[in-house]
Design a protein around this motif. Structure first.
Motif, PDB file in Angstrom:
ATOM      1  N   ALA A  74       0.845  -0.904  -0.190  1.00  0.00           N
ATOM      2  CA  ALA A  74       0.109  -0.006  -0.055  1.00  0.00           C
ATOM      3  C   ALA A  74       0.896   1.282   0.207  1.00  0.00           C
ATOM      4  CB  ALA A  74      -1.033   0.046   1.183  1.00  0.00           C
ATOM      5  N   LEU A  75       1.886   1.304   0.616  1.00  0.00           N
ATOM      6  CA  LEU A  75       2.926   2.294   0.519  1.00  0.00           C
ATOM      7  C   LEU A  75       3.474   2.594  -0.568  1.00  0.00           C
ATOM      8  CD1 LEU A  75       4.779   2.034   4.212  1.00  0.00           C
ATOM      9  CD2 LEU A  75       3.171   3.737   3.263  1.00  0.00           C
ATOM     10  N   ASP A  76       3.695   1.418  -1.329  1.00  0.00           N
ATOM     11  CA  ASP A  76       4.317   1.538  -2.614  1.00  0.00           C
ATOM     12  C   ASP A  76       3.220   2.175  -3.545  1.00  0.00           C
ATOM     13  OD1 ASP A  76       6.987   0.394  -2.252  1.00  0.00           O
ATOM     14  OD2 ASP A  76       6.229  -1.790  -2.851  1.00  0.00           O
ATOM     15  N   ASP A  77       2.069   1.924  -3.478  1.00  0.00           N
ATOM     16  CA  ASP A  77       0.971   2.584  -4.212  1.00  0.00           C
ATOM     17  C   ASP A  77       0.837   4.085  -4.025  1.00  0.00           C
ATOM     18  OD1 ASP A  77       0.209   0.056  -5.243  1.00  0.00           O
ATOM     19  OD2 ASP A  77      -1.370  -0.288  -3.670  1.00  0.00           O
ATOM     20  N   ALA A  78       1.114   4.404  -2.820  1.00  0.00           N
ATOM     21  CA  ALA A  78       1.245   5.917  -2.469  1.00  0.00           C
ATOM     22  C   ALA A  78       2.296   6.403  -3.052  1.00  0.00           C
ATOM     23  CB  ALA A  78       1.208   6.190  -1.001  1.00  0.00           C
ATOM     24  N   PHE A  79       3.804   5.806  -3.091  1.00  0.00           N
ATOM     25  CA  PHE A  79       4.744   6.477  -3.704  1.00  0.00           C
ATOM     26  C   PHE A  79       4.441   6.515  -5.394  1.00  0.00           C
ATOM     27  CE2 PHE A  79       7.079   5.482  -0.037  1.00  0.00           C
ATOM     28  CZ  PHE A  79       7.689   6.658   0.328  1.00  0.00           C
ATOM     29  N   LEU A  80       3.897   5.397  -5.906  1.00  0.00           N
ATOM     30  CA  LEU A  80       3.424   5.382  -7.114  1.00  0.00           C
ATOM     31  C   LEU A  80       2.527   6.631  -7.722  1.00  0.00           C
ATOM     32  CD1 LEU A  80       2.670   1.717  -8.162  1.00  0.00           C
ATOM     33  CD2 LEU A  80       4.561   2.969  -8.651  1.00  0.00           C
ATOM     34  N   LEU A  81       1.592   7.071  -7.026  1.00  0.00           N
ATOM     35  CA  LEU A  81       0.666   7.998  -7.165  1.00  0.00           C
ATOM     36  C   LEU A  81       1.418   9.556  -7.163  1.00  0.00           C
ATOM     37  CD1 LEU A  81      -2.083   9.311  -7.492  1.00  0.00           C
ATOM     38  CD2 LEU A  81      -2.497   9.204  -4.971  1.00  0.00           C
ATOM     39  N   ALA A  82       2.364   9.527  -6.020  1.00  0.00           N
ATOM     40  CA  ALA A  82       3.109  10.763  -5.855  1.00  0.00           C
ATOM     41  C   ALA A  82       3.990  10.981  -7.216  1.00  0.00           C
ATOM     42  CB  ALA A  82       3.988  10.739  -4.522  1.00  0.00           C
ATOM     43  N   GLU A  83       4.802   9.947  -7.760  1.00  0.00           N
ATOM     44  CA  GLU A  83       5.672  10.011  -8.822  1.00  0.00           C
ATOM     45  C   GLU A  83       4.766  10.433  -9.970  1.00  0.00           C
ATOM     46  OE1 GLU A  83       8.567  10.015 -11.547  1.00  0.00           O
ATOM     47  OE2 GLU A  83       8.518   9.907  -9.174  1.00  0.00           O
ATOM     48  N   ALA A  84       3.336   9.941 -10.053  1.00  0.00           N
ATOM     49  CA  ALA A  84       2.741  10.092 -11.170  1.00  0.00           C
ATOM     50  C   ALA A  84       2.128  11.307 -11.291  1.00  0.00           C
ATOM     51  CB  ALA A  84       1.284   8.911 -11.235  1.00  0.00           C
ATOM     52  N   LEU A  85       1.787  12.107 -10.279  1.00  0.00           N
ATOM     53  CA  LEU A  85       1.626  13.479 -10.208  1.00  0.00           C
ATOM     54  C   LEU A  85       2.474  14.456 -10.407  1.00  0.00           C
ATOM     55  CD1 LEU A  85      -0.513  13.654  -6.874  1.00  0.00           C
ATOM     56  CD2 LEU A  85      -1.211  13.773  -9.188  1.00  0.00           C
ATOM     57  N   ARG A  86       3.939  14.029 -10.745  1.00  0.00           N
ATOM     58  CA  ARG A  86       5.026  14.988 -11.118  1.00  0.00           C
ATOM     59  C   ARG A  86       5.065  15.020 -12.838  1.00  0.00           C
ATOM     60  NH1 ARG A  86       9.572  12.679 -10.582  1.00  0.00           N
ATOM     61  NH2 ARG A  86      10.909  14.592 -10.289  1.00  0.00           N
ATOM     62  N   HIS A  87       4.212  14.475 -13.451  1.00  0.00           N
ATOM     63  CA  HIS A  87       4.255  14.414 -14.866  1.00  0.00           C
ATOM     64  C   HIS A  87       2.869  14.943 -15.616  1.00  0.00           C
ATOM     65  CE1 HIS A  87       7.872  11.943 -14.531  1.00  0.00           C
ATOM     66  NE2 HIS A  87       7.435  11.181 -13.614  1.00  0.00           N
ATOM     67  N   ARG A  88       3.052  15.322 -16.719  1.00  0.00           N
ATOM     68  CA  ARG A  88       1.905  15.850 -17.277  1.00  0.00           C
ATOM     69  C   ARG A  88       1.789  14.941 -18.777  1.00  0.00           C
ATOM     70  NH1 ARG A  88       1.618  17.465 -13.166  1.00  0.00           N
ATOM     71  NH2 ARG A  88       1.340  19.638 -12.492  1.00  0.00           N
ATOM     72  N   PRO A  89       1.043  13.816 -18.551  1.00  0.00           N
ATOM     73  CA  PRO A  89       0.736  13.072 -19.822  1.00  0.00           C
ATOM     74  C   PRO A  89      -0.523  13.597 -20.536  1.00  0.00           C
ATOM     75  CG  PRO A  89       0.272  12.014 -17.861  1.00  0.00           C
ATOM     76  CD  PRO A  89       0.929  13.084 -17.284  1.00  0.00           C
ATOM     77  N   ASP A  90      -0.741  13.043 -21.729  1.00  0.00           N
ATOM     78  CA  ASP A  90      -1.935  13.159 -22.204  1.00  0.00           C
ATOM     79  C   ASP A  90      -3.099  12.189 -21.671  1.00  0.00           C
ATOM     80  OD1 ASP A  90      -1.271  15.331 -24.089  1.00  0.00           O
ATOM     81  OD2 ASP A  90      -0.315  13.902 -25.209  1.00  0.00           O
ATOM     82  N   VAL A  91      -2.661  11.073 -21.196  1.00  0.00           N
ATOM     83  CA  VAL A  91      -3.469  10.033 -20.867  1.00  0.00           C
ATOM     84  C   VAL A  91      -2.818   9.113 -19.910  1.00  0.00           C
ATOM     85  CG1 VAL A  91      -2.920   8.440 -22.885  1.00  0.00           C
ATOM     86  CG2 VAL A  91      -5.184   8.246 -21.480  1.00  0.00           C
ATOM     87  N   ILE A  92      -3.219   8.535 -18.757  1.00  0.00           N
ATOM     88  CA  ILE A  92      -2.719   7.505 -18.113  1.00  0.00           C
ATOM     89  C   ILE A  92      -3.396   6.184 -18.233  1.00  0.00           C
ATOM     90  CG2 ILE A  92      -1.848   7.272 -15.676  1.00  0.00           C
ATOM     91  CD1 ILE A  92      -2.304  10.283 -15.053  1.00  0.00           C
TER      92      ILE A  92
END
Length: 347
Positions: A74-92
């Motif tokens: 679950a902690l890994d998932d939280a880190f994944l979310l934080a990392e995803a928010l650092r980018h600006r993709p067109d679609v996830i």
């Protein structure tokens, strides 16, 4: 397009979910898209990274690549979310329920569409490993519903569409590896199973089939491999006892391309034609029904030869990686268009 892929599992690894992530991502890269892949900090050290990865989360800390549910995951998932928010993709693009939820939440914050790729029926899978099956099923079911509700599109893995799908569900076949090494027929008495023995794989069905086969012929052997690296050069019949719905077993696709006729279960391998794609146990199956189908296949060498040839031919056409990448690309484009975004020209 700028595509972000979220894979909430140890990566890379020679296992079904990870192979699906790897092949679909490579397909998008080959189509010319700018793809960033967000994964946990560890994977199978014996397998090289297939492309650049954005790693985040806790160290491995003694965990295996099976990645069982737990607090550290679950902690890994939280880190994944934080990392995803650092980018600006067109679609996830989020794989499996956890990756889907991370993708959905990040997409909501960033104002972009998300696409959820279902790998299994998470509620049933979670119920098999928890102390309270009822509680786990309820939690897993709620997570599935949120992943589907928040996503712009849901991708289901199957050879072709079926009845009863929701309007936002898109169906694509899983991509194969055309370089899968061939496995030749053996002595007529060699069974093979590849993968883990987690409960959702119905490992007890393997034992039931092996016991029944040894009653038919005491010389029958069941060989077990953990990954494609362990695959034998000769085998007569591959076993896919998984009956859990909601996804498609990548090992079955590997067997088909490798030329090993397989026994599978209809609920766990949707769309397979009995006697052409595999020896198919109807419905959700049972240990007894699975063992009986194994006996029938072992006793019918001409049928095994026919399935070996037909299954490979049909898979090479249906699960061609280029075809699958075009289908997945079209799903992502539609998600962007419906979200009032303007993706660039698509080749």
């Amino acid at each position: 397009m700028k595509v972000m892929v979220v894979a909430a599992c140890p990566f890379p690894a020679g296992r079904g979910s990870q192979l699906l992530v790897e092949r679909t991502t490579l397909g998008l890269i080959r189509r010319g898209h700018d793809v960033e892949v967000v994964v946990p900090r560890f994977g199978d050290r014996a397998r090289p990274d297939p492309f650049p990865l954005r790693r985040t989360g806790l160290p491995q800390l003694g965990r295996g690549i099976d990645s069982q549910p737990g607090f550290r995951r679950a902690l890994d998932d939280a880190f994944l979310l934080a990392e995803a928010l650092r980018h600006r993709p067109d679609v996830i693009l989020g794989h499996n329920v956890e990756g889907g939820l991370v993708a959905d939440l990040a997409a909501r914050v960033l104002g972009v569409p998300s696409v959820y790729v279902r790998h299994s029926t998470f509620a049933q899978e979670l119920a098999m490993t928890a102390r309270s099956a009822l509680l786990a099923s309820r939690i897993g079911g709620r997570a599935e519903r949120w992943a589907e509700r928040l996503a712009r599109s849901v991708v289901e893995l199957a050879p072709h569409p079926r009845n009863g799908l929701t309007p936002k569900t898109e169906v694509i076949p899983p991509p194969l590896d055309p370089a899968e090494p061939r496995v030749e027929p053996g002595d007529g008495r060699t069974l093979y199973y590849e993968g883990n023995r987690d409960l959702y794989q119905n490992p007890a069905w393997l034992d039931a089939a092996h016991d029944a086969a040894r009653g038919f012929d005491p010389r029958v052997q069941l060989r077990i491999g953990r990954s494609p690296r362990d695959r034998p050069t000769r085998a007569d019949l591959a076993l896919v006892p998984r009956s859990l719905p909601g996804g498609f077993p990548m090992k079955l696709l590997a067997y088909q391309v490798a030329g090993i006729p397989a026994v599978c279960v209809e609920s766990g391998a949707p769309g397979m034609v009995d006697g052409e794609d595999a020896f198919v146990v109807p419905g959700a199956g049972s240990p007894r029904a699975f063992a009986q189908r194994v006996l029938e296949a072992l006793a019918d060498e001409p049928a095994r030869r026919r399935v070996r040839e037909q299954a490979r031919r049909r898979a090479l056409a249906r699960n061609d990686p280029e075809r699958v990448s075009r289908l997945l690309e079209s799903v992502l484009v539609r998600a962007c268009v419906e979200g009032d975004r303007s993706p660039p020209y698509i080749r």
